[in-house]
Each structure stands twice: as C-alpha cells, then as structure tokens.
Design an enzyme around this catalytic site. Sequence first.
Site, PDB file in Angstrom:
ATOM      1  N   ASP A 191      14.052  18.122 -12.662  1.00  0.00           N
ATOM      2  CA  ASP A 191      14.812  18.371 -13.886  1.00  0.00           C
ATOM      3  C   ASP A 191      15.610  19.679 -13.781  1.00  0.00           C
ATOM      4  OD1 ASP A 191      15.112  17.817 -16.885  1.00  0.00           O
ATOM      5  OD2 ASP A 191      14.309  19.851 -16.903  1.00  0.00           O
ATOM      6  N   GLU A 253      18.382  16.463 -10.561  1.00  0.00           N
ATOM      7  CA  GLU A 253      19.361  16.548 -11.628  1.00  0.00           C
ATOM      8  C   GLU A 253      20.123  17.855 -11.386  1.00  0.00           C
ATOM      9  OE1 GLU A 253      19.854  16.616 -16.476  1.00  0.00           O
ATOM     10  OE2 GLU A 253      18.334  17.850 -15.539  1.00  0.00           O
ATOM     11  N   ASP A 307      20.017  11.724 -22.218  1.00  0.00           N
ATOM     12  CA  ASP A 307      20.715  12.928 -22.687  1.00  0.00           C
ATOM     13  C   ASP A 307      22.123  12.670 -23.207  1.00  0.00           C
ATOM     14  OD1 ASP A 307      18.649  14.732 -22.075  1.00  0.00           O
ATOM     15  OD2 ASP A 307      19.317  14.902 -19.996  1.00  0.00           O
TER      16      ASP A 307
HETATM   17  C1  GLC Z   1      17.288  18.002 -18.447  1.00  0.00           C
HETATM   18  C2  GLC Z   1      16.697  16.868 -19.234  1.00  0.00           C
HETATM   19  C3  GLC Z   1      16.918  17.142 -20.700  1.00  0.00           C
HETATM   20  C4  GLC Z   1      16.242  18.444 -21.058  1.00  0.00           C
HETATM   21  C5  GLC Z   1      16.692  19.568 -20.158  1.00  0.00           C
HETATM   22  C6  GLC Z   1      15.783  20.749 -20.258  1.00  0.00           C
HETATM   23  O1  GLC Z   1      18.656  18.091 -18.574  1.00  0.00           O
HETATM   24  O2  GLC Z   1      17.253  15.659 -18.819  1.00  0.00           O
HETATM   25  O3  GLC Z   1      16.437  16.098 -21.503  1.00  0.00           O
HETATM   26  O4  GLC Z   1      16.517  18.772 -22.382  1.00  0.00           O
HETATM   27  O5  GLC Z   1      16.683  19.209 -18.806  1.00  0.00           O
HETATM   28  O6  GLC Z   1      14.561  20.469 -19.635  1.00  0.00           O
END
Ligand code: GLC
Length: 476
Positions: A191, A253, A307
């Site tokens: 993440d 991500e 998201d």
């Molecule tokens: C990522 C997740 C999101 C979250 C963020 C902080 O972007 O996909 O849902 O709010 O990280 O952890």
Amino acid sequence: MLAPAMWWRDAVVYQVYPRSFQDSDGDGVGDLRGVAERLEHLAYLGVDALWLSPIYPSPLADFGYDVSDYTDVDPSFGTLSDFDALVASAHRLGLRVLLDFVVCHTSIEHPWFRKHPDRYIWSPVDGPPNNWVAAFGGPAWSRDERSGRWYLHSFYPEQPDLDWRNPEVVDAMQGVVRFWLDRGVDGFRLDAVNLILKDAELRDDPPASGEFPFPRAGESATLDHVYSDNQPDAVEALRAIRAAAGDALLVGEVYLPTSEYGRWLEVLDLVFGFELLFTPWDAGRLRDAIERAAKLERVAWVMSNHDFDRLATRVGPENLRAAAVLLLMLPGAAFVYQGDEIGLVNGPGHEPPFDRAGRDGLRHPMQWDASAKAGFTTGEPWLPLVDPQERNVESQRGDTGSLLELYRHLVALRRKLGEGFRLLDAEPGVVAFERGGQTVAVNTTGERRTVPRGETVLATHAETGLPPHAAVIVRN
Ligand code: GLC
C-alpha cells in the site's frame, strides 16, 4: 504457498473488499467466513488469485488502512483460524491469496506509537518542520497531544508514518511478512509504497511546476512532492521486504506516472498501471497510456479499485463490455475490483460519511441476488445495497449476454492468446492491438467503425462489424 514462481505474470487478480463482499454472521459487515463461502464465484470467473483489502485490527479511521496490529485479524472479520481456513479453501480451488500490506504508516492506536515512538517520524522543532501536505489535504504534520511533539502523517492524522530508516521498523516489518507467509499467503499488495521513505533532511517540497497526471486532493496538488515522496533510496527499503518475502508476489501501489516505475520494478514484481485507470475513455489517450506501460512488461492493468470511481460510473455503462475486453486482453497481469464484473455503479455512500475522503460510494456491498439485501447479509448492511434488482450475480450467471459471462469468457480466452503484443494503427476512436495471432479492436466512440479482417473469436455486441461502444477479437 502454491508453486510455481512467476505464476502472476499473466494472472487475473480479483480484489475483495472484505467489509462489502459477504457477511456470514448477520452483523451487516462482510467477514472472512463470508469470503470463503463465496470463493466459488471466483473459481467460476476463473481468476487466479484474490487480493484482500486490509483484514487487520483497525480503529477504522481509514477502513483498515490504519492498522493497529499487523499479525492478527480484526474481530469484525473473524479470527486467525478463519483466515487459515480461507487460505486452505482458496488453495484447494487453485486460487492464490494476496494480503494488503500497509507499509507507510500504522494506526495511531498501534501500540508502537506509544511504546516505540522512535519507529515514527517526528519534527525536530516545535511545529511542522516543512510545508508537506497530506494526501487527503491539510498539513502532513500533527501535534501529539500526549508528548507535545509533532509527527508526520502522509494520510489522515490517525495514520502516523513509520520511519523506515530505523532498523527496528525494518526488522518488525520483515517479521510481519514472514508471519503471513508462514500462514500460506502467496504475496502482498504494498500500500502507498511510493511514500515508504521521505527526505532525511525533511526539506520543503517546491511549488508544483506542472500538472501531476492523477488526482491529488486540495493543497496536495499545489506542490511537487520531490522530498515527501518517491525517494531515490526507497528501493533499498523495499529490498528488505523482498528479502523477507522471497519469491512471493510483491505488487506495488506506486502512485506515480509510468515513467517512474522502472526503478520500483527492480524490486517489485508488478506495479499497478494507474495511467490506464485515470485515462478518459478516449482511444488516443488510452493507446498512449498502454504504450508507455506495456513497454515495462510488468505493469498490472487496473481500471478501478476501492479508492476511485467505479468503472461503470467512470466509463459509462455503455462502455463496460469493451472495457472488459481491453482490461483482460492486454498482455500481463490484470486486476478486477469486486462488482465490476456485474457492472456495479457508484452508490450514494453514507450520511454522515464514514470515509472523510469521500470514498464510501465505491465500497457498497456486492450484489449476489435480487433480494433486498442482495444475499450480502441477513442484517442491516453497513452501506446500503445500490441496485440488486438491476444487477446481481445470480441473474447474470448462465445468461450468455451478461457482463459476468463476458468476463468469464475473457478470462478463459486470455489463456489461449499466445505470446506477442503490438499496438496497431487504427481508425480514430479505436484502440487496436495484436495479441498472438489475434487482433483486438475496441471502439471507444458512439459511432460505427470498421471491423478488422479475420475470423471472429469474440464480439461484445450482437450486430456485425464494430458497432458503437463495442469490441471484437478476430483471428488473423
Ligand atoms: C492506499 C489505499 C487507500 C488508503 C491509503 C492510505 O492508497 O488504497 O485506500 O486510504 O493507501 O493507506
């Protein structure tokens, strides 16, 4: 773990948002037993793996992305033995399991924040030491009332950032990876991993010099995140995760343009191709985004997640069949967000909102059947069902014209396409490419276009040719 390594190269991964997938105990919140009960749906679709959005204990300031214990299951989702049972059932069905590993921050209620404050990033002065802005807007520094010191949070104030320059953090997080690998998981989605390290000198970010290609909230868009994001030595921190993960899948991500991905791919197996997700449904722009990402060969195609607007809402329901063809016929791994396979649209969310960043509407429960609670729960769902009578798994299953059956067909077809990928020149409004001995043509417009010559392998619409909003696959 299931063998062999590199299984993910062409995998289809299904994103399960556990709160909204299936409730097994009537409390209106999805849980792990519920996921296990519904694995058959994933096997029916033919996907290779599931990614579970966070299942750890969490005070829910960011719906599980604020973790208060990395090595347990939140009681609302069940227990560690429910998790073990889920992994065992998934593996029996040939499905691999990915966890969401929240590496950048913990919950402020994680015991580390009090017991090991050195594992976090603190201001050396009495106040914010720089101009950094949090992802959801507002300053990235908040005062800890108890100690009077200021801590960094790249997201909500309830999510203090970990200091990956501290070897204790590295050790502890390697332990987390090993804990879950020992329980049989096959990989991790990392993440917000582009934020894992920040500038050690905490220098000010300069004002934005150009447009960042993806959404950034509020003041976050006014700065170039040169020092608060995407640090040159971040890859070193990732090497520690890799060392613990062995050859388990690591998909990142990395919320950055494709041009930045090369470095991250030195350690990660895959990164999400966010340019495709944010590209409007316009052939020229889609083609450009695909061209940039396909060159890297290890960009995971993704068109929606928990998201951002749901696919149906973003591209419009009329384009959903063509979008499915595009997503699943591109070469390499593809991620499907739960509900996209039946065409779920954004819902109304909740009043007052659960998520302060406005994402409730993308997280409504899965619609299994046409009943009022859609087979999701017997209780009061935490978010209302959107439109189970309009679309649900039961009514689409077996209906050859349905979106669900198209997804299923495409998942099966992609296994037979063979090697090779080349973008083709095409009429305006059409994205066309060659996959193995096939040509795929996607009409992004509301007008008819010419169909490529060849024997039809698949057509999204019954009319001949390349009708508005349609896609076809022909054998050359
Ligand atoms: C990522 C997740 C999101 C979250 C963020 C902080 O972007 O996909 O849902 O709010 O990280 O952890």
